[in-house]
Design a protein around this motif. Structure first.
Motif, PDB file in Angstrom:
ATOM      1  N   HIS A  10      89.706  51.549  34.398  1.00 35.86           N
ATOM      2  CA  HIS A  10      88.890  52.571  33.420  1.00 35.86           C
ATOM      3  C   HIS A  10      89.543  52.212  32.109  1.00 35.86           C
ATOM      4  CE1 HIS A  10      88.135  55.949  36.219  1.00 35.86           C
ATOM      5  NE2 HIS A  10      87.861  54.831  36.790  1.00 35.86           N
ATOM      6  N   THR A  11      88.938  51.001  31.633  1.00 38.28           N
ATOM      7  CA  THR A  11      89.414  50.594  30.148  1.00 38.28           C
ATOM      8  C   THR A  11      88.169  50.787  29.450  1.00 38.28           C
ATOM      9  OG1 THR A  11      90.808  48.879  31.168  1.00 38.28           O
ATOM     10  CG2 THR A  11      90.192  48.666  28.908  1.00 38.28           C
ATOM     11  N   LYS A  12      88.245  51.539  28.183  1.00 34.02           N
ATOM     12  CA  LYS A  12      87.089  51.776  27.429  1.00 34.02           C
ATOM     13  C   LYS A  12      86.866  50.725  26.383  1.00 34.02           C
ATOM     14  CE  LYS A  12      87.717  56.703  27.413  1.00 34.02           C
ATOM     15  NZ  LYS A  12      88.001  58.156  26.818  1.00 34.02           N
ATOM     16  N   GLY A  13      85.929  49.964  26.580  1.00 27.76           N
ATOM     17  CA  GLY A  13      85.793  48.673  25.748  1.00 27.76           C
ATOM     18  C   GLY A  13      84.694  48.775  24.858  1.00 27.76           C
ATOM     19  N   ASN A  14      83.627  47.479  24.879  1.00 28.46           N
ATOM     20  CA  ASN A  14      82.357  47.645  24.091  1.00 28.46           C
ATOM     21  C   ASN A  14      81.443  48.744  24.550  1.00 28.46           C
ATOM     22  OD1 ASN A  14      83.636  45.631  22.474  1.00 28.46           O
ATOM     23  ND2 ASN A  14      83.057  44.028  23.729  1.00 28.46           N
ATOM     24  N   THR A  15      81.292  48.643  25.850  1.00 22.86           N
ATOM     25  CA  THR A  15      80.221  49.548  26.498  1.00 22.86           C
ATOM     26  C   THR A  15      80.415  50.985  26.041  1.00 22.86           C
ATOM     27  OG1 THR A  15      79.739  47.840  28.205  1.00 22.86           O
ATOM     28  CG2 THR A  15      78.792  50.304  28.346  1.00 22.86           C
ATOM     29  N   TRP A  16      81.734  51.496  26.198  1.00 26.33           N
ATOM     30  CA  TRP A  16      82.023  52.737  26.054  1.00 26.33           C
ATOM     31  C   TRP A  16      81.636  53.272  24.302  1.00 26.33           C
ATOM     32  CZ3 TRP A  16      83.798  56.931  28.803  1.00 26.33           C
ATOM     33  CH2 TRP A  16      84.093  58.106  28.036  1.00 26.33           C
ATOM     34  N   ALA A  17      82.205  52.324  23.599  1.00 30.19           N
ATOM     35  CA  ALA A  17      81.756  52.361  22.095  1.00 30.19           C
ATOM     36  C   ALA A  17      80.221  52.492  21.684  1.00 30.19           C
ATOM     37  CB  ALA A  17      82.548  51.464  21.237  1.00 30.19           C
ATOM     38  N   LEU A  18      79.442  51.693  22.330  1.00 36.07           N
ATOM     39  CA  LEU A  18      78.063  51.575  22.494  1.00 36.07           C
ATOM     40  C   LEU A  18      77.676  52.743  23.039  1.00 36.07           C
ATOM     41  CD1 LEU A  18      75.474  50.240  21.760  1.00 36.07           C
ATOM     42  CD2 LEU A  18      75.692  49.217  24.107  1.00 36.07           C
TER      43      LEU A  18
END
Length: 474
Positions: A371-379
């Protein structure tokens, strides 16, 4: 004696205040969960989230998923679709899929427990899969979602049941049988772990509607996503859905594309399959943007203006059987995710997609993802903000206007307009740099870079796989 009376009076007064306090607390609590019925206005800006409880966390429980419900608001989620939460049949429990699929019983006994079977082989439509927790855990999930302004729909499996379902013993006539009187699995499928239901039987229909009604009236869910809805006779939905809607305002999603299923107050939303296939083909370079325009034109011709389609780059079937977003869409993954949000309809987020899910989740066994918030979460967070704040992205029953912009076969471009609001999407799906033309003139926000630009109705340079979202500044 006076001291005793005084003490009793004080205690009584204190008790009354405590009772009043508790009553007030209770009222506040009740107000908190009193989510208004789902309405057409909610659907205009909604994002739907498909929750795979088994794979969402290492624990695979309602409790673990419930903890994350509040943060789903950050990515625009207004509807949670729970994959089937019902007990799974032990008889013919599947271990592998495909044409050469095997049952758990075909493996060594020491291995059998790891094969958990398909969610879609239901043994009881009114019970909870103990793998996920208890009915109380489910109620907490539902309450938490409602407290956060999110509706919950259940994945319903009307076409078949697992081989342990009580109907097989009590009412074998509820099922399709061959010439020998043997119950069979659905025709022309490899779904050997389920028994096909017979919709010629009116009593079976009544039993199905009764079980669906239970979740609406007794547990307070907000509707259903109906598995392979097109494989069930349309006249069943014409019988069932009005009965269900008479009980409360609900949201109905059909895993189907048939326009007739969205007519006359039946389902609210269907699947945008042609759009999804076009996205896959274009991303792979197997097709040019003409496939997208054809799909959109076809949808415009066969659906009513108030029909809603679900846009998606992945779901449980796509991920497990056809590949991750990156596998299917490669460098165009971000572009296509953005496209799914800007196209008329409702965008879907599948469990793990928001955390850059990079592997195919096992379907019949336990699996999970970081559950790592990376590029897709930000998008997703950025796109959700735009969808909720700009009327040009309304995608429900009063969807904003969609206008394609012709830029040849390598450029996918269109505008969305609603009153004075406008959002423009333009994407280079080729492997070479190109110049694209937009007729728009005036001041716009380059939404992805947050920079103001002035469009002059002339050429815009785009690198390979580059896309832009322009938002009109009023």
């Amino acid at each position: 004696m006076k001291k005793i009376i005084l003490s009793l009076a004080i205690l009584t007064m204190f008790a009354c205040k405590e009772e009043q306090k508790q009553t007030e607390t209770k009222v506040v609590s009740e107000e908190k969960v009193a989510l208004k019925s789902i309405s057409d206005s909610v659907l205009e800006t909604a994002v739907i989230y498909e929750a795979n409880i088994r794979q969402y966390s290492p624990e695979g429980t309602f409790e673990q998923f419930t903890k994350d419900i509040p943060q789903l608001k950050q990515i625009g989620v207004k509807v949670i679709w729970l994959m089937p939460i019902f007990p799974i049949s032990e008889t013919k429990r599947k271990a592998t899929g495909g044409a050469d699929s095997k049952f758990a019983s075909e493996f060594p006994e020491a291995e059998q427990d790891k094969y958990l079977g398909s969610y879609y082989a239901v043994s009881d439509f009114t019970k909870i899969n103990p793998e996920f927790g208890t009915i109380e855990d489910f109620r907490t999930l539902l309450t938490t979602a409602h407290d956060n302004g999110i509706y919950v729909i259940l994945d319903w499996v009307p076409n078949h049941t697992g081989w342990d379902h009580t109907w097989l013993k009590t009412n074998p006539e509820f099922y399709t049988q061959n010439d020998k009187g043997e119950v069979v699995h659905p025709l022309d499928t490899d779904w050997t772990d389920v028994a096909d239901l017979n919709y010629d039987n009116q009593e079976m229909r009544k039993a199905m509607i009764k079980d669906m009604s239970y979740w609406l009236t007794e547990e307070g869910v907000d509707g259903f996503r109906c598995d392979v809805a097109g494989s069930v006779p349309t006249n069943f939905w014409q019988q069932a859905i009005p009965e269900l809607r008479a009980k409360k305002d609900i949201f109905m999603l059909a895993e189907a594309w048939k326009p007739e299923l969205l007519e006359d107050g039946l389902f609210d939303m269907g699947y945008g399959w042609d759009r999804h296939h076009a996205m896959n083909h274009i991303a792979k370079g197997d097709s040019d943007v003409s496939e997208w325009y054809t799909a959109m034109k076809t949808d415009d011709e066969r659906y009513a203006t108030n029909d809603i389609l679900m846009n998606f780059v992945t779901n449980h079937d796509e991920n497990s059987w056809n590949g991750t977003v990156k596998e299917r869409m490669g460098e165009a993954s971000e572009m296509m995710t953005t496209l799914s949000f800007l196209t008329p309809g409702m965008p879907l987020i599948y469990s793990g997609q928001e955390f850059d899910l990079d592997h195919r989740l096992l379907f019949f066994e336990k699996d999970s993802f970081p559950h790592t918030k990376g590029n897709t979460w930000a998008l997703l967070e950025k796109l959700a903000t735009l969808k909720q704040s700009n009327k040009a992205l309304y995608g429900g029953k009063a969807s904003a206007k969609y206008t394609p912009i012709d830029n040849g076969t390598a450029i996918l471009s269109f505008s969305r307009t609603n009153g004075g609001d406008e959002v423009v999407f333009i994407a280079n799906v080729s492997k070479a740099s190109v110049n694209a033309n937009l007729p728009q003139k005036g001041q716009y926000l380059d939404f992805m870079t947050n920079q103001t630009v002035v469009l002059k109705g002339d050429a815009i340079p785009l690198a390979a796989n580059e896309y832009k979202v322009f938002v009109k500044q009023n």
